[in-house]
Design a protein around this motif. Sequence first.
Motif, PDB file in Angstrom:
ATOM      1  N   ALA A  15       0.848  -1.197   0.000  1.00 55.67           N
ATOM      2  CA  ALA A  15       0.000   0.000   0.000  1.00 55.67           C
ATOM      3  C   ALA A  15       0.877   1.238   0.000  1.00 55.67           C
ATOM      4  N   SER A  16       0.257   2.354  -0.254  1.00 51.18           N
ATOM      5  CA  SER A  16       0.978   3.614  -0.164  1.00 51.18           C
ATOM      6  C   SER A  16       1.323   3.867   1.306  1.00 51.18           C
ATOM      7  N   THR A  17       2.344   4.651   1.570  1.00 50.64           N
ATOM      8  CA  THR A  17       2.758   4.823   2.968  1.00 50.64           C
ATOM      9  C   THR A  17       2.580   6.240   3.499  1.00 50.64           C
TER      10      THR A  17
ATOM     11  N   LYS B 291      -2.152   7.212   1.245  1.00 49.86           N
ATOM     12  CA  LYS B 291      -3.047   6.147   1.704  1.00 49.86           C
ATOM     13  C   LYS B 291      -4.496   6.488   1.398  1.00 49.86           C
TER      14      LYS B 291
ATOM     15  N   VAL C  37       1.188   2.923  -6.566  1.00 50.90           N
ATOM     16  CA  VAL C  37       1.812   3.280  -5.280  1.00 50.90           C
ATOM     17  C   VAL C  37       3.115   4.077  -5.394  1.00 50.90           C
TER      18      VAL C  37
END
Lengths: 526, 331
Positions: free
Chosen positions: B271-273, B278, B313
């Motif tokens: 996932a994106s951080t 997010k 991402v």
Amino acid sequence: MSQTWPLPVGLKLADYHKSISNQQPTQAIIPTQGEHLIIPLLQHSGAKPHLEIALGDYVYKGQLLAKPQGNISAGVHASTSGTIVAIEPHVIAHNSGLADLCVVLEADGKDDWGNTRLPRLDYQQTDLKTLVNRVRECGVVGLGGAVFPTDVKLNVRQPVTTLILNGAECEPYITCDDRLMREHAAEIIAGAQIILHMIQAEQCLIGIEDNKPEAISAMQQAVSAIADKRFEVVTIPTIYPSGGKKQLTYILTGKEVPSGGRGGDAGALCINVGTTRSVYQAIVQGEPLIHRYVTVSGEAIKQAGNFEVPLGLPMSRLIAAAQGSTISEPWLTMGGSMMPLPLVSPQIPVVKATNCLLVRPPPNTEVVMPCIRCGRCAEVCPVSLLPQQLYWYARSKEMEQVERYHLFDCIECGCCSYVCPSHIPLVDYYRFAKAEIKAQRDTRHKAEVARTRHEFRQERIERVQREKAEKLAKHKTALKEQESSSKEGTAETDAKKAAIQAALERAKAKKAQQANTTSSSTEGSA
Amino acid sequence: MNPHYTVAQVMQQVLLALIPGIAVMLWFFGWGVITNLVLASLFALTFEALMLYMRKRPLQPFLTDYSALLTACLLALALPPYAPWWLIAVGMLFAIVLAKHLYGGLGYNPFNPAMIGYAALLVSFPLEMTLWPSASGGFGVLDLGSTLSKVFGSGLSNWDAYTHATALDSMKIGLNLHQTPSQLMQTEGMGLIGSQGWEWVNLAFLVGGAWMLYKRVITWHIPIAVLLGLTLLATLFWLYSPNHYPNPLFHLLSGATMLGAFFIATDPVTASTTPLGKVIFGLGIGGLVYVIRTWGGYPDAIAFAVIVMNMAVPLLDSYTQPRVYGRKRSL
Ligand code: SF4
Ligand code: SF4
């Protein structure tokens, strides 16, 4: 009560380990006869000071050993009386673990000041330049850990409205500022008054975390004793890293120090309480910075506590002063547990930056797992960096990317490493990357210098050659001109020449005539 | 405030949080849920060990990090119960070997392994993948013996009697036949507001998700954004024409919505951080889920939505850096 601005993030560390060491009063350690103090010349960020003494010299306590050099520098002084027995490289507390030039002083046990104390200055009657110079000569540097020469900070370039006294001390284990505030509040406040005068600030906010109630009340008492309206003690929540100067500036003023800027750029100057006391000692008592408060703590020390330590004392002596270690080979680090600096030897001396010595069992090396990109590190970073990305690029040595992710804004607080479920020593990577980038810049700079030097030399050679050639050419034309001018000559010589010429011509003609006759005769004869 | 977890503990917590959902699924679908979980876990650990051995990595820390187990459970819960053993094996092969280890193992995989496994199976074995048993309640439709014979190949001649198009399927087919959502809700396989049984399954996963939020195993950004993205689109179309589009609650409580939002989309590795990243990542998944469910060729859409957003991402992470202390916002 003035307003505070909460840090957007930060860690609430469950156990601060502070009560181990903050219970007893601070003990002063006086070097005994024959004891060796190892005093590094470079104890601040800036230029190395210039050595003023020689091997074998006897020095008094407080005597200048090395004089500040360059704009950013600080003096170094003898922390007790005795003889200089060596001037040599010695391992010191530094990231690199490298040796650096130190003066080794064998104490005579008298701890004799001689008459090295400087005359007391009345700060209100003294000009700024003299005050700044005194601070510089006395070797006062930031005692919070950054060890930046204080005179540079006090020589402000722009108006600063607020002086912030940093009494936050947010690192686990460390209690030296806590004890200092309890024991020397009046001197701290007196120092702050001098600084207020020097930087012409309007107010002084003293930020102290709420886990130090005794320090808060001591400081409050000292403030009310002088009845100075400009002072205010501000209690702030205990959150790591509130004691970072940029973080504290934000908490107390709501303003951010611009990236790459100095505290003054946010209209506030942040100075550690220990530093403030040193300013007082330098100006009023005429005493240089030769000792400091150091916390000795950790799970493997028998009697943790605080000590007023002469600079140069080996760490082993501190351990002894704290009744020794409970284990045979403890893990020694300088600083609190969040940003520890490992010490390779117990003979490493206490320096101006030494706020704490931790004596702990060796850490059980936890398995470092790969980064799972969970983002916990980013959640806690007080500077809002993306530690996982920094780590990723630092590991693959993509330094441009590292800088794009603002590596140099990292304050190395260690919050990210602390929460990382993979136990990645993130800060180590950032320190490494910073050093790497600085080294690259250095070599680039050196190459640049070398290149320009080379070009300069090349140019000089060319110029010399060119000049030679030009000279030669000039010379030649000059000769030619001389020739032609000698041909043309002046009117006077012209006349002479003409006369000679005429005479020659006549002679020629005559000859020719004669020749003609003879030739005709010979022709005829031929 | 910021508990100090290890990787294994993080994964453990997620596994624990799955328990309410698993329990409810067990109630509605029976032994097949268990066989799925057990088989998937066994295959996952075997493949994980094999790959670690081949890649000369230490076995112990990685086998005990629970990451392979978590992948296994997520895929097992997404597969129809009573799935034949080979289907599960192939799925785990895709997930662990292809999607995880060929990219470098834990932490290096760009795509959610469980969802790669699911997508690969759905494309390769569409029939087996859509044979969902009807949610009967009372601990499922088959006893243990029949379950094992179903899973290990001798099959069941009358299996069709137990299976049923899922509610998402029936809704889609029905809508294509110009029935209205409210009519369709009366038909077999539909529950009170979502599909039968699935409402409870979704609520149970929601409980697990809330617990993870409470324990700070995950942050709110992704799950809330997923649900928001789905709800927004669903509400928009439902308001526009309630006769053609089911209401948002139907979407929220059908299929793998909650499992996807709280357990799958939140897989940290893929996932994106960044906080903003997010949110966008989650909104994207929620939106795509609606689009694929409504107009796409596949009944449930979590896997494809997640995989598509996984691709975004790196870009998201790089363009949603938070504003650094002392700096002006920069892109
Ligand atoms: S906390 Fe550790 S594992 Fe999590 S993203 Fe940061 S570096 Fe990676
Ligand atoms: S060490 Fe640097 S990157 Fe890590 S939390 Fe502190 S400021 Fe952020």
